[in-house]
Design an enzyme around this catalytic site. Sequence first.
Site, PDB file in Angstrom:
ATOM      1  N   CYS A 184       0.821  -1.215   0.000  1.00  0.00           N
ATOM      2  CA  CYS A 184       0.000   0.000   0.000  1.00  0.00           C
ATOM      3  C   CYS A 184       0.854   1.263   0.000  1.00  0.00           C
ATOM      4  O   CYS A 184       0.629   2.173  -0.784  1.00  0.00           O
ATOM      5  CB  CYS A 184      -0.927   0.022   1.219  1.00  0.00           C
ATOM      6  SG  CYS A 184      -2.461  -0.898   0.968  1.00  0.00           S
ATOM      7  N   CYS A 226      -3.521  -0.561  11.290  1.00  0.00           N
ATOM      8  CA  CYS A 226      -3.268  -1.142   9.964  1.00  0.00           C
ATOM      9  C   CYS A 226      -3.293  -2.665  10.048  1.00  0.00           C
ATOM     10  O   CYS A 226      -3.889  -3.320   9.199  1.00  0.00           O
ATOM     11  CB  CYS A 226      -1.926  -0.665   9.410  1.00  0.00           C
ATOM     12  SG  CYS A 226      -2.056   0.742   8.287  1.00  0.00           S
TER      13      CYS A 226
END
Lengths: 265, 146
Positions: A184, A226
Amino acid sequence: MSRQALMRLAHFSLAVLLVAFGFAASATEIPLSERKSGYEFMGPQSRAMQDDDTANPGMLSVFDGEALWNAKTGATNQSCAGCHGDATQSMKGAAARYPAFNASRGRPLDLEGQINLCRADRQQASPFAYESRELLALTAYVARQSRGMPIEPTIDARTQPFLDAGRAIFDLRQGQLNLSCAQCHDDQWGQRLAGTVIPQGHPTGYPQYRLEWQSLGSLQRRLRNCLVGMRAEPYAVGAPEYVDLTLFLMWRARGMKFEAPAVRP
Amino acid sequence: MRPIFIAFVLGSVFTAPALAQETRPEIVGDAIPQPLVAIRGDPVRGRAIVVDRQVGLCLLCHSGPFPEQRLQGTLAPELAGAGRRWSEGQLRLRIVDAAKANPATIMPPYYRTDGLVRVASAYRGKTLLTAQQIEDVVAFLMTLRD
């Protein structure tokens, strides 16, 4: 060619293919000149909130931290100021160099770890819990003294193995979603995950005030967010993996401006 | 040789417990032509799975023809036209384990539990979707022809 030989060839070709694609799949690092703080992805209102000390909610913790800095505590009845003096002088640039190697522990410590080590060794006081009001406040006060300074953790023979360990975590595909940090934050930054722009993941402003949290929080807390999103098992609170990952992220952000206490959406 | 080779790959990828009641997905080329379960996929249920951000998770990365859904992702290909671009079997493989078609993909494997590391305890040993849910999603995606 015998059937067995054909099978062996097939397995070998598969292995070669997997290795080749494995390399192709590995994330590419963001060139130094193209790095952006999360600040640059924010709208003007959030930026203004961070930039104005009277509007930045993180500043309330900074003031709390200043009081804690000067308060005598523990069996030695010692304050932080008793050893370190005026933080606006002695702590200038300190947070921008953390995590830093601690010889007595034989590993790097993050700022929270160093504060708790001081409490244990110098003040003979009990450590503050992670994410407690006190630890966030003291960390925010110390971090505030590095605002505007370049991030520069020391990478040498002692810290290199921990930097490497942090990089390995950053590149590790993990969790039920089988994602790595790098996929990401190196490869997809600027894209939208649901409605949210994916930042590059530079820890330039911790502890930081997140509007989503409605509170100040540490980088460890953000990293846990996360991991939970990836459906991975979060490392235990205070685990060394967070420090290694932090060291890698600070090295990755080397030279960028320290912004604590930052404001983020 | 080919069927033996496929069986070898599948044997190393799919775990027995997840497949206890279901057909073992057989990959042919870049597709899984056979449905994972006998009951036909339901496109209405499939749409609900696709737009659910806790179940299908699709719209975190993809966007598609869902005017009522705000905040869709831009990391992955648009879902509109998926049923025209891909066959049913190709879509099934890409949901079951997209890495089989593209090893570099960031698409999570929706029907694989082994080879994953540090999975949160609540999800350990569980596939992202059930075989029936995957059939529902495939049935829905096949309706996206424009």
